[in-house]
Design a protein around this motif. Structure first.
Motif, PDB file in Angstrom:
ATOM      1  N   THR A  44       0.823  -1.203   0.000  1.00 16.74           N
ATOM      2  CA  THR A  44       0.000   0.000   0.000  1.00 16.74           C
ATOM      3  C   THR A  44       0.861   1.258   0.000  1.00 16.74           C
ATOM      4  OG1 THR A  44      -1.541  -1.271   1.358  1.00 16.74           O
ATOM      5  CG2 THR A  44      -1.999   1.065   1.093  1.00 16.74           C
ATOM      6  N   VAL A  94      -2.105  -4.991  -5.758  1.00 15.12           N
ATOM      7  CA  VAL A  94      -2.522  -4.028  -4.728  1.00 15.12           C
ATOM      8  C   VAL A  94      -2.371  -2.598  -5.239  1.00 15.12           C
ATOM      9  CG1 VAL A  94      -1.925  -3.075  -2.465  1.00 15.12           C
ATOM     10  CG2 VAL A  94      -2.082  -5.555  -2.776  1.00 15.12           C
ATOM     11  N   CYS A  95      -1.259  -2.302  -5.887  1.00 16.28           N
ATOM     12  CA  CYS A  95      -1.057  -0.947  -6.402  1.00 16.28           C
ATOM     13  C   CYS A  95      -2.177  -0.534  -7.340  1.00 16.28           C
ATOM     14  CB  CYS A  95       0.291  -0.856  -7.117  1.00 16.28           C
ATOM     15  SG  CYS A  95       1.728  -0.757  -6.018  1.00 16.28           S
ATOM     16  N   THR A  97      -5.185  -1.716  -7.512  1.00 13.88           N
ATOM     17  CA  THR A  97      -6.433  -1.582  -6.755  1.00 13.88           C
ATOM     18  C   THR A  97      -6.492  -0.233  -6.048  1.00 13.88           C
ATOM     19  OG1 THR A  97      -6.585  -3.976  -6.396  1.00 13.88           O
ATOM     20  CG2 THR A  97      -7.818  -2.565  -4.889  1.00 13.88           C
ATOM     21  N   VAL A  98      -5.388   0.135  -5.402  1.00  8.11           N
ATOM     22  CA  VAL A  98      -5.332   1.410  -4.674  1.00  8.11           C
ATOM     23  C   VAL A  98      -5.521   2.582  -5.625  1.00  8.11           C
ATOM     24  CG1 VAL A  98      -3.809   2.949  -3.367  1.00  8.11           C
ATOM     25  CG2 VAL A  98      -3.937   0.519  -2.782  1.00  8.11           C
ATOM     26  N   GLU A 102     -10.398   1.692  -5.184  1.00  5.05           N
ATOM     27  CA  GLU A 102     -11.293   0.647  -4.720  1.00  5.05           C
ATOM     28  C   GLU A 102     -10.985   0.347  -3.259  1.00  5.05           C
ATOM     29  OE1 GLU A 102     -10.668  -2.658  -7.295  1.00  5.05           O
ATOM     30  OE2 GLU A 102     -11.344  -1.599  -9.096  1.00  5.05           O
ATOM     31  N   LEU A 104      -9.707  -1.573  -0.397  1.00  3.18           N
ATOM     32  CA  LEU A 104      -8.644  -2.566  -0.450  1.00  3.18           C
ATOM     33  C   LEU A 104      -8.968  -3.761   0.441  1.00  3.18           C
ATOM     34  CD1 LEU A 104      -5.906  -3.453  -1.489  1.00  3.18           C
ATOM     35  CD2 LEU A 104      -4.832  -2.164   0.365  1.00  3.18           C
ATOM     36  N   GLU A 105      -9.310  -4.845  -0.196  1.00  2.00           N
ATOM     37  CA  GLU A 105      -9.503  -6.126   0.478  1.00  2.00           C
ATOM     38  C   GLU A 105      -8.694  -7.154  -0.303  1.00  2.00           C
ATOM     39  OE1 GLU A 105     -13.774  -6.251   2.505  1.00  2.00           O
ATOM     40  OE2 GLU A 105     -13.913  -5.955   0.335  1.00  2.00           O
ATOM     41  N   HIS A 106      -7.584  -7.520   0.271  1.00  2.06           N
ATOM     42  CA  HIS A 106      -6.650  -8.411  -0.431  1.00  2.06           C
ATOM     43  C   HIS A 106      -6.264  -9.566   0.490  1.00  2.06           C
ATOM     44  CE1 HIS A 106      -3.351  -9.478  -3.217  1.00  2.06           C
ATOM     45  NE2 HIS A 106      -2.709  -9.819  -2.106  1.00  2.06           N
ATOM     46  N   LYS A 128     -10.099   2.735   1.386  1.00  2.00           N
ATOM     47  CA  LYS A 128      -9.637   3.120   0.060  1.00  2.00           C
ATOM     48  C   LYS A 128      -8.874   4.426   0.173  1.00  2.00           C
ATOM     49  CE  LYS A 128     -13.828   5.612  -1.390  1.00  2.00           C
ATOM     50  NZ  LYS A 128     -14.899   5.681  -2.423  1.00  2.00           N
TER      51      LYS A 128
END
Length: 321
Positions: A44, A94-95, A97-98, A102, A104-106, A128
Motif C-alpha cells: 500500500t 494491490v497498487c 487496486t489502490v 477501490e 482494499l480487500e486483499h 480506500k
C-alpha cells in the motif's frame, strides 16, 4: 530532450525524495524509480508513494520495482528475502487496486489487508485511498533477470528493466520466458516496454573508446562479483548465461576475497562493448538498431562527453531515424 529520468535507490539515499524534487523542478520528463525494492515498504505504501509522485509531477511517475537481493534486503534492512515472485505479483495487484480507489480487500499468500483478527487487534478496516490519484494506471516497470521473474514481468508489468543487456544474446537468454509471459498477458496492458542501453559516447579513437567503456568495469565487477554470495548471485548467473562462465567465476573469487581492482580487470572487453554504446557515430547507430531489433523500446543511457546535452540531442535523432 529526455523522455525519462531514472532515480536509483540501492542502499544509498531513498529514491522518492529525489523523485519529488525532480517533479518540482521539471515539467515534461517522466520520473521513474530505478528501483524501489519490494521488501522494505508495504504494498500500500508503494502505491501511495507512486500516486504522490504522480500528483506532484502531474502524471509523470513510473513505478520501477525489483526484488533486489538477499545481501541488501537481509544485510542492510534486516528483512527476510523470501518469495520474490509471489510478492511482486501481489504488490502489482494491490497498487492497481489502490490507484483505482477501490476498497482494499486483499487476501494473498504474502499480504492480507485488512489484517485478520488472529494476526492483530481485530480492528483493521478495509479502506480506500482518500485522495484522488492523477492516474489509475501509473506504469509499473519490473527489474528482473531470472526466467521465472522475467516471465512474470512479461505477464503483468507495463515495462521491463533488465541490466547488462546484450541485444544479440537476449533471445537465447530470455526469449522463452518473455514468450510465456506474453501468452498470459492481459491485452489491455498493451505491449511490454523494454528499457535498456548503457554508457553512450561518440569516440572515434579506439583507445579512447576503450577508456570510456572501462568506466563500467567497477560496476560490472561489483554486481557480478560482489552482489551476493557464491551460488546466490543473479548477476553472476547472467554473466554465465551470456557465455562468460570462467570470467564470472574468477571475478567473484577475487571480489569476495577483497581484490576489487583485480576483479574489475577481468571483466571481458567484449561484455563491456556489447552492453554499452561507445564508438564512432556509425557504430552507435548500429548498436541502437541492434537494441531495437531485439525488442528494446526505451533507450536507457548514461551520456559521457564534454557536452552531454548536445550528445543526447544527437542520440534522439538517431533513435527517431
Amino acid at each position: 530532450g529526455l523522455d525519462i529520468v531514472w532515480v536509483a535507490e540501492a542502499y544509498g539515499f531513498d529514491g522518492p525524495s529525489f523523485m519529488g524534487y525532480l517533479a518540482a523542478k521539471t515539467k515534461t520528463v517522466q520520473i521513474g524509480s530505478g528501483i524501489l525494492n519490494i521488501y522494505t515498504r508495504t504494498p500500500t505504501l508503494l502505491a501511495m508513494t507512486a500516486a504522490g509522485v504522480d500528483a506532484l509531477s502531474e502524471g509523470r511517475c513510473i513505478l520501477g520495482l525489483g526484488a533486489s537481493g538477499p545481501q541488501v534486503i537481509e544485510g542492510f534492512h534486516g528483512v527476510p528475502y523470501d518469495r520474490p515472485l509471489g510478492r511482486t505479483r501481489e504488490i502489482v495487484e494491490v497498487c492497481r487496486t489502490v490507484w483505482r480507489r477501490e476498497v482494499l480487500e486483499h487476501a494473498g499468500p504474502n499480504y492480507t489487508m485488512p489484517l485478520p483478527a488472529e494476526q492483530g487487534t481485530g480492528l483493521g478496516k478495509a479502506l480506500k485511498l482518500i485522495t484522488h490519484p492523477v492516474r489509475a494506471d501509473i506504469p509499473i516497470y519490473v527489474a528482473s533477470l531470472g526466467n521465472k521473474n522475467v516471465q512474470l514481468t512479461a505477464e503483468i508489468a507495463d515495462g521491463w528493466l533488465p541490466i547488462f543487456y546484450i541485444p544479440e544474446r537476449a533471445a537465447s537468454v530470455w526469449g522463452d520466458a518473455l514468450a510465456a509471459g506474453a501468452a498470459a498477458r492481459d491485452p489491455q496492458l498493451g505491449a511490454l516496454e523494454i528499457s535498456a542501453g548503457g554508457i553512450v559516447a561518440v569516440v572515434d579513437d579506439p583507445a579512447e573508446a576503450k577508456a570510456v567503456r572501462d568506466f563500467a568495469r567497477p560496476l560490472i565487477a561489483l554486481y557480478v562479483g560482489g552482489m551476493g554470495a557464491k551460488g546466490k548471485n543473479f548477476y553472476n548467473e547472467l554473466a554465465c548465461r551470456y557465455g562468460y562462465e570462467a570470467e564470472a567465476s574468477q571475478i567473484q573469487e577475487l571480489y569476495l576475497s577483497g581484490d576489487k581492482r583485480g576483479a574489475a580487470a577481468l571483466v571481458p572487453d567484449e561484455m563491456l562493448e556489447l552492453t554499452n554504446l561507445v564508438g564512432p557515430e556509425g557504430y552507435i547507430r548500429d548498436r541502437i538498431a541492434a537494441l531495437k531489433e531485439s525488442g528494446v523500446t526505451v533507450l536507457q543511457v548514461t551520456p559521457v562527453g564534454p557536452d552531454t546535452v548536445a550528445l543526447m540531442e544527437k542520440v534522439r535523432t538517431w533513435v527517431d531515424a
